[in-house]
Design a protein around this motif. Structure first.
Motif, PDB file in Angstrom:
ATOM      1  N   VAL A   1      -2.598  -0.639 -11.406  1.00  0.00           N
ATOM      2  CA  VAL A   1      -1.294  -0.955 -10.815  1.00  0.00           C
ATOM      3  C   VAL A   1      -0.183  -0.180 -11.532  1.00  0.00           C
ATOM      4  CG1 VAL A   1       0.375  -2.816 -10.450  1.00  0.00           C
ATOM      5  CG2 VAL A   1      -2.054  -3.196  -9.976  1.00  0.00           C
ATOM      6  N   ARG A   2      -0.325  -0.035 -12.855  1.00  0.00           N
ATOM      7  CA  ARG A   2       0.683   0.749 -13.592  1.00  0.00           C
ATOM      8  C   ARG A   2       0.564   2.236 -13.272  1.00  0.00           C
ATOM      9  NH1 ARG A   2      -1.232  -2.719 -17.775  1.00  0.00           N
ATOM     10  NH2 ARG A   2      -2.562  -1.082 -18.629  1.00  0.00           N
TER      11      ARG A   2
ATOM     12  N   SER B   1       1.471   3.375  -4.709  1.00  0.00           N
ATOM     13  CA  SER B   1       1.170   2.118  -4.042  1.00  0.00           C
ATOM     14  C   SER B   1       2.131   1.053  -4.534  1.00  0.00           C
ATOM     15  CB  SER B   1      -0.268   1.709  -4.348  1.00  0.00           C
ATOM     16  OG  SER B   1      -0.456   0.357  -4.012  1.00  0.00           O
ATOM     17  N   LYS B   2       2.668   0.285  -3.609  1.00  0.00           N
ATOM     18  CA  LYS B   2       3.611  -0.773  -3.995  1.00  0.00           C
ATOM     19  C   LYS B   2       2.968  -2.150  -3.900  1.00  0.00           C
ATOM     20  CE  LYS B   2       7.031   2.180  -4.307  1.00  0.00           C
ATOM     21  NZ  LYS B   2       6.804   2.868  -5.581  1.00  0.00           N
ATOM     22  N   SER B   3       1.746  -2.202  -3.399  1.00  0.00           N
ATOM     23  CA  SER B   3       1.204  -3.496  -3.000  1.00  0.00           C
ATOM     24  C   SER B   3       0.528  -4.270  -4.124  1.00  0.00           C
ATOM     25  CB  SER B   3       0.181  -3.288  -1.892  1.00  0.00           C
ATOM     26  OG  SER B   3      -0.920  -2.532  -2.397  1.00  0.00           O
TER      27      SER B   3
ATOM     28  N   ILE C   1      -3.048  -8.772  -5.960  1.00  0.00           N
ATOM     29  CA  ILE C   1      -3.725  -9.369  -4.802  1.00  0.00           C
ATOM     30  C   ILE C   1      -5.137  -8.792  -4.777  1.00  0.00           C
ATOM     31  CG2 ILE C   1      -3.720  -9.563  -2.289  1.00  0.00           C
ATOM     32  CD1 ILE C   1      -0.657  -8.774  -2.539  1.00  0.00           C
ATOM     33  N   PHE C   2      -6.136  -9.660  -4.638  1.00  0.00           N
ATOM     34  CA  PHE C   2      -7.510  -9.176  -4.579  1.00  0.00           C
ATOM     35  C   PHE C   2      -8.090  -9.444  -3.194  1.00  0.00           C
ATOM     36  CE2 PHE C   2      -6.823  -9.876  -9.121  1.00  0.00           C
ATOM     37  CZ  PHE C   2      -7.276  -8.684  -9.634  1.00  0.00           C
TER      38      PHE C   2
ATOM     39  N   GLN D   1      -3.748   0.326   5.422  1.00  0.00           N
ATOM     40  CA  GLN D   1      -3.136  -0.683   4.561  1.00  0.00           C
ATOM     41  C   GLN D   1      -2.788  -0.034   3.220  1.00  0.00           C
ATOM     42  OE1 GLN D   1      -5.928  -3.560   2.970  1.00  0.00           O
ATOM     43  NE2 GLN D   1      -4.559  -5.237   3.509  1.00  0.00           N
ATOM     44  N   ASP D   2      -1.698  -0.500   2.607  1.00  0.00           N
ATOM     45  CA  ASP D   2      -1.388  -0.018   1.258  1.00  0.00           C
ATOM     46  C   ASP D   2      -2.235  -0.805   0.256  1.00  0.00           C
ATOM     47  OD1 ASP D   2      -0.425   0.616  -1.242  1.00  0.00           O
ATOM     48  OD2 ASP D   2       1.624  -0.044  -0.874  1.00  0.00           O
ATOM     49  N   PHE D   3      -3.148  -0.133  -0.407  1.00  0.00           N
ATOM     50  CA  PHE D   3      -3.849  -0.787  -1.515  1.00  0.00           C
ATOM     51  C   PHE D   3      -3.874   0.149  -2.703  1.00  0.00           C
ATOM     52  CE2 PHE D   3      -7.950   1.371  -1.250  1.00  0.00           C
ATOM     53  CZ  PHE D   3      -7.937   1.853   0.048  1.00  0.00           C
ATOM     54  N   THR D   4      -3.972  -0.425  -3.886  1.00  0.00           N
ATOM     55  CA  THR D   4      -3.761   0.317  -5.130  1.00  0.00           C
ATOM     56  C   THR D   4      -5.046   0.945  -5.641  1.00  0.00           C
ATOM     57  OG1 THR D   4      -2.033  -1.262  -5.645  1.00  0.00           O
ATOM     58  CG2 THR D   4      -2.820   0.100  -7.459  1.00  0.00           C
ATOM     59  N   ALA D   5      -6.123   0.225  -5.519  1.00  0.00           N
ATOM     60  CA  ALA D   5      -7.376   0.736  -6.077  1.00  0.00           C
ATOM     61  C   ALA D   5      -8.566   0.070  -5.417  1.00  0.00           C
ATOM     62  CB  ALA D   5      -7.417   0.487  -7.588  1.00  0.00           C
ATOM     63  N   LEU D   6      -9.656   0.805  -5.424  1.00  0.00           N
ATOM     64  CA  LEU D   6     -10.948   0.287  -4.977  1.00  0.00           C
ATOM     65  C   LEU D   6     -11.857   0.208  -6.200  1.00  0.00           C
ATOM     66  CD1 LEU D   6     -13.223  -0.353  -2.862  1.00  0.00           C
ATOM     67  CD2 LEU D   6     -13.597   2.124  -2.715  1.00  0.00           C
TER      68      LEU D   6
END
Lengths: 129, 501, 457
Positions: C145-146, C151-153, C180-181, C204-209
């Motif tokens: 996230v950092r 990604s803003k989500s 959010i998971f 969808q905006d997601f940060t990581a998989l």
């Protein structure tokens, strides 16, 4: 005694501001601040084009013993960054008001700059710290 | 201490084709790997050394000799409680049945282990005055996380959703505000009074409907007991907040005062400090948490429960893990498995050896040693930060005067101590006191060791007056002298790379 | 009294130097009402002999069953030299290397560890280790996230086939920070993470998989396609890997066109005993561009004032003791002693030894699965290749079968009923290089026995 140029404005969080002829402002950190931080090892810069609210964290300067946030003094858009700092953060130690500038901002509105300090007022603040 | 100039990197011993073959299993037939899809196989081998068993053993033995440790040196590192780590604790934890037990093994094949864990929970409850204990947090900071997460869960369970401020004293450990952030709270610092106690006015002004809780260390990081702790508890509780006890300094009060009796709602204990498990060059620790009655439902999982024989018709009591079904309001799981079991076993053995008589003596002799060392250092010319106060198990010396008079800093003194055969105290913490050394001798050091340390400190003070360069340049006798931290951070070299051939 | 060296003379002289009448007087700042009255709930002290006798009895009670459990903790042979070296007092009883000049042994060992882990995972930098595998996954999510500013989500995609405990810990540690998971399902027939299952997140905006390789079922994932899919959507890839498997499997740094961004995992298989769940160590490696977002200690090579090479903790401005509320994490620990075990293990194994451990473990598990699936009512659950673990489907509830095996001294694996009820009776098992043909035969014959009475009934 650290240098505090007369023609600049300052913030309580030790940034300096220079008004540019085109209406933009250049910011950096004061000589006093770079001395307190010690040898800088890293500067984290924002992306050009990012818009900032007044008081928002927009960069980080890091030394071995401290990391310090740089705050946007007014609401603004980032129009230029000093990319040289990525390779040579020591420019801030060597020349904080010149080659060590950090970024240029274009204020988004007629800013309220009443919170900014004159060189004299900043000198008083720096002496207390 | 070896005076070897430099030990090469393990990679520099490497020779193609060499290896500790006696350690390797036999290679299976190549066909065993047929199932692996080609596209997902590794193509290039990782850069690992090719060395003999003797190469490796000698290399790491030599490296060990470049370290200071409790076993080799007096190690008065304030706030870290570097006391002797009894070998019996290690011997017990390394018994093959304990080492070989799988974390998911059925409880029927772990009643011996679980009995130790259950009794450890009970003993920790007794010495802290808390109502429940969970052993799973893996270190002090991890226990802090569990504690603040429980505070949040408590307020949420009461629909008290605005409470997201955690109050920390100015002099707190850095982990306290960092933990508040990790739990989605805002850390709010309050001032400390001139006598080292909390500033009650500042505290009253800081608490309110947003206060989730306060994190306190008592004795504080300033090495003194917070005398008005009951008043602090009243103020925070009246504002609707809870009290968190940072157990970093529990060694000072073991068997003398209990956090539960002081009004704390949740605590973490650093078992690697107070209960003497090894620090291992930075870990493992164990950060068990204890709670008052109102936080019992929120304890992290898993916890060991004991079911009396009578209820089950069995011959002996049965121990089992409590899980989600038992504690539906728990903050949840914090670890891959049940915690640092090997560390917990060591702490268990230590507590069983001390017993109720030994527990109290820990605090008594830790405090005796600290007060003696403080008195002697003041006699030879050092300045205590709080000379009017009793030292707890540790105390602060400030070198403000030496800095002004001779330009000698706390760092200079620390480095010179290394030359004289002592590990340095904690330096520049707490930041509230300029040029400070935080000194914690612990109860396991003899008067003679403390006296030798005083002599070394007296010599350093003499050198500060007569030959300050000696101190600025220290250490002189170790494998390296002061390191260039600026270069380390600017020209990051974090991994070995094979020289180009 | 144990571990306290003071003689009566010492005590008298020390009190005199302080100017206090008694030790009790040293506690006079503590309000009397708060003082402990009695510690009667605690047992009385034991001698070393007594306590070791007690511990030996308890250890014996737990016994040494033949263990076919895996599920995140694996029984590998640990060379004798590993623990005999790291329990040397100079490693065992030292602390975090704050005083670099007096800690070069620990610091250099960490540098070597970082080098080995970076190379093993195919990444550029490593930290000095984290608590364990589960917390490393949680820290990896927070770090992503950092690091992913596009990604803003703060939304992380977690496969359901990720170790259930890792999923639980990520939730405990990150929910309070607003992450959010979203759970991504696995393919029911093959047990892998199917690209089709991800299409729900297109746009969808997601940060990581998060991708676990091999996954909790032991199944080998199509990591290249998954990595490229995430990168095409400007998300980062967090790889969760078994370090032993990396001797054979493509390292995360080479997954897809660009490689994974953050690599984490459980270091236990590298020289750490099972020990009921800890202490283990978590590892974390990444690209150089994200190094400042990494939590935990990091050691760098530098020089001293005379120009001699040496090592010190670096990038400390990320950490809690400097950055306080703005630190990357509150962590102070690195699992120093366990990380040392990992370093010695890797040094003794080298690339070839590690390959042999990995290959032998894979072969043993394949033999075990073959030996058990000839029994009626036992079959493989998933059709995809596996590394050294596999899921078997049984024709009856697993728990009683495991209990029957335990009667015969065998820990037969993990019942997945609580974690994956949708699979029906399912058993996760593992055989490493420590199991030989006789062990596998013993399991097969015990299972034959265990299945028989129920059948007859």
């Amino acid at each position: 005694m650290s240098k505090i140029p007369e023609d600049l404005k300052y913030t309580r969080s030790h940034e300096w501001l220079k008004s540019m002829p085109d209406g933009s402002i250049e910011i950096g950190i004061s000589d006093h601040a770079q001395e307190a931080l010690g040898d800088l090892v890293f500067v984290e810069l924002p992306e050009v084009g990012r818009s900032l609210a007044a008081g928002e964290t927009c960069a980080v300067v890091e030394s071995v013993k401290a990391a310090s946030d740089i705050y946007a003094p007014v609401a603004a858009t980032v129009i230029a960054i000093n990319a040289q700092l990525a390779e040579a953060p020591e420019l801030i130690n060597q020349d904080p008001y010149g080659r060590g500038w950090i970024m240029r901002l274009k204020p988004t509105a007629q800013g309220d700059d009443s919170a900014l300090l004159s060189a004299h007022d900043y000198q008083v603040l720096a002496a207390e710290a | 201490m070896s005076l070897a100039l430099r030990e090469r990197l393990i990679f520099e011993y490497s020779r193609p084709g060499r290896g500790a073959r006696g350690q390797w299993p036999e290679a299976p037939a190549r066909s065993a790997l047929d199932a692996l899809p080609d596209g997902l196989r590794r193509q290039r081998r990782p850069l690992l050394p090719e060395v003999s068993e003797l190469d490796a053993l000698r290399h790491y033995t030599r490296l060990s000799q470049l370290n200071f440790s409790i076993d080799t040196h007096f190690y008065p590192l304030g706030s870290c409680t570097m006391k002797y780590n009894p070998r019996a604790c290690n011997a017990a934890a390394l018994m093959p049945e304990f080492l070989g037990r799988h974390p998911l093994a059925p409880v029927a094949q772990g009643q011996g282990f679980l009995a130790c864990m259950y009794e450890l929970q009970e003993m920790l409850k007794a010495v802290t005055g808390m109502r429940g204990v969970a052993l799973s947090p893996l270190a002090g900071a991890h226990g802090e996380f569990a504690g603040v997460a429980m505070i949040r869960a408590y307020h949420r369970a009461r629909d008290d959703l605005e409470r997201d401020e955690i109050i920390v004293p100015q002099a707190a450990h850095g982990t306290n505000p960092a933990t508040a952030t990790m739990c989605g709270c805002v850390a709010r610092e309050v001032a400390v009074g001139a006598d080292g106690d909390a500033d009650l006015e500042a505290l009253r002004a800081a608490v309110g409907p947003k206060t989730a809780g306060i994190m306190l260390t008592n004795p504080s990081t300033l090495g003194v007991f917070e005398r008005r702790i009951e008043e602090v508890a009243r103020i925070v509780h009246q504002a609707g907040g809870l009290l968190y006890y940072d157990g970093a300094n529990l060694n000072a009060i073991l068997g003398k005062v209990r956090p539960g009796d002081m009004g704390f709602d949740v605590i973490h204990m650093n078992l690697h400090k107070t209960f003497s498990t090894p620090h291992g060059g930075g870990g493992p620790g164990a950060g068990a948490v204890g709670v008052s009655a109102r936080l019992l439902p929120f304890l992290p999982l898993p916890i060991v429960a004991r079911e009396p024989a009578a209820e089950r018709g069995a011959e002996a009591p049965q121990y089992r893990w409590l899980g989600e079904r038992d504690l539906p309001q728990s903050i949840g799981r914090l670890t891959s498995f049940g915690g640092n079991a090997g560390v917990l076993l060591r702490a268990y053995v230590y507590m069983r050896m001390l017993g109720r008589e030994g527990m109290r003596r820990v605090a008594e002799y830790a405090t005796l040693n600290a007060n003696y060392l403080s008195a002697r250092l003041q006699q030879v010319g050092f300045e205590a930060a709080y000379p009017q106060r009793r030292a707890s198990h540790e105390f602060i010396i400030t070198l403000k005067r030496a800095e002004q008079d001779y330009g000698v800093t706390a760092m200079d003194v620390a480095k010179r101590l290394l030359d004289l055969g002592f590990h340095a105290p904690t330096t520049y913490f707490p930041m509230l006191i300029s040029e400070c050394l935080l000194i914690e001798p612990t109860e396991t050091e003899s008067k003679q060791t403390l006296d030798a340390f005083v002599n070394a400190m007296a010599q350093i003070l003499r050198e500060a007056r007569e030959d300050p360069e000696q101190l600025h340049g220290a250490p002189h006798t170790l494998p390296v002298r002061r390191l260039d931290d600026v270069r380390a951070a600017r020209e990051l070299n974090l991994v070995y790379r094979e020289p180009a051939t | 009294m144990p571990f306290i060296p003071h003689t009566d003379d010492d005590e008298r002289e020390m009190l005199a130097a302080i100017g206090a009448p008694s030790i009790e007087a040293l506690f006079d700042e503590i309000p009397p009402a708060l003082r402990v009255q009695s510690l009667d709930e605690l047992p009385t002290g034991l001698s070393e002999f007594e306590v070791l006798q007690l511990m030996a009895a308890r250890a014996r009670a737990d016994g040494r069953p033949l263990c076919f459990l895996g599920a995140g903790a694996y029984e590998h042979h640990i060379p004798a030299a590993v623990w005999s070296t790291i329990t040397r007092g100079e490693f065992y009883s030292a602390y975090t290397p704050y005083q670099a000049e007096a800690s070069q042994g620990t610091l250099q060992s960490i540098y070597e560890y970082q080098s080995m882990m970076a190379s093993l995972t195919g990444m550029q930098v490593s930290n000095a280790s984290l608590y364990d595998g589960a917390t490393a996954v949680a820290e990896g999510c927070l770090m992503a996230v950092r690091a992913n500013r596009r990604s803003k989500s703060a939304r992380i995609l977690l496969p359901r086939s990720l170790h259930p405990h890792y999923r639980a810990v990520a939730l405990t540690m990150a929910l309070n920070q607003g992450l959010i998971f979203d759970t991504v399902p696995y393919a029911r027939d093959c047990g892998h993470l199917d690209l089709d299952a991800l299409t729900a997140h297109d746009g969808q905006d997601f940060t990581a998989l998060v991708i676990q390789q091999p996954n909790f079922f032991g199944v080998i994932e199509e990591v290249d396609a998954l990595t490229d899919w995430a990168h095409a959507r400007e998300a980062l890839v967090i790889a969760v890997v078994n370090p032993i498997s990396l001797a054979l499997l493509k390292p995360p740094g080479e997954w897809g066109a660009k490689g994974a961004d953050i690599v984490v995992g459980e270091g236990q298989p590298l020289g750490c005993p099972l020990s009921s769940g800890g202490p283990y160590f978590g590892f974390m490696t990444t690209r150089m561009q994200h190094v400042r977002q990494m939590p935990g200690r990091i050691v760098g090579a530098t020089v001293d004032v005379d120009g001699r090479p040496g090592f010190s903790l670096t990038l400390q401005a990320r950490e809690q003791h400097i950055r306080r509320a703005k630190a990357t994490s509150n962590i102070c620990t690195n699992q120093g002693l366990l990380m040392m075990a990992g370093t010695l293990y890797l040094a003794l194994m080298g690339a070839e030894g590690l390959e042999r451990v990995a290959a032998a473990s894979m072969a043993r598990t394949a033999e075990l699965v073959a030996a058990l699936t000839v029994l009626p009512g036992v079959r493989r659950m998933f059709a995809r290749p596996t590394f050294h673990e596999a899921v078997l489907a049984l024709d009856r509830p697993v728990a009683p079968v495991l209990a029957a095996l335990a009667q015969r001294g065998i820990q037969g694996g993990l019942d997945l009923a609580d974690f994956y009820p949708e699979l029906g009776p399912a058993l996760l098992l593992c055989a490493t290089e420590t199991k030989n043909g006789a062990d596998i035969a013993a399991y097969a014959s015990a299972l034959t026995e265990a299945l028989r009475p129920a059948r007859a009934a």
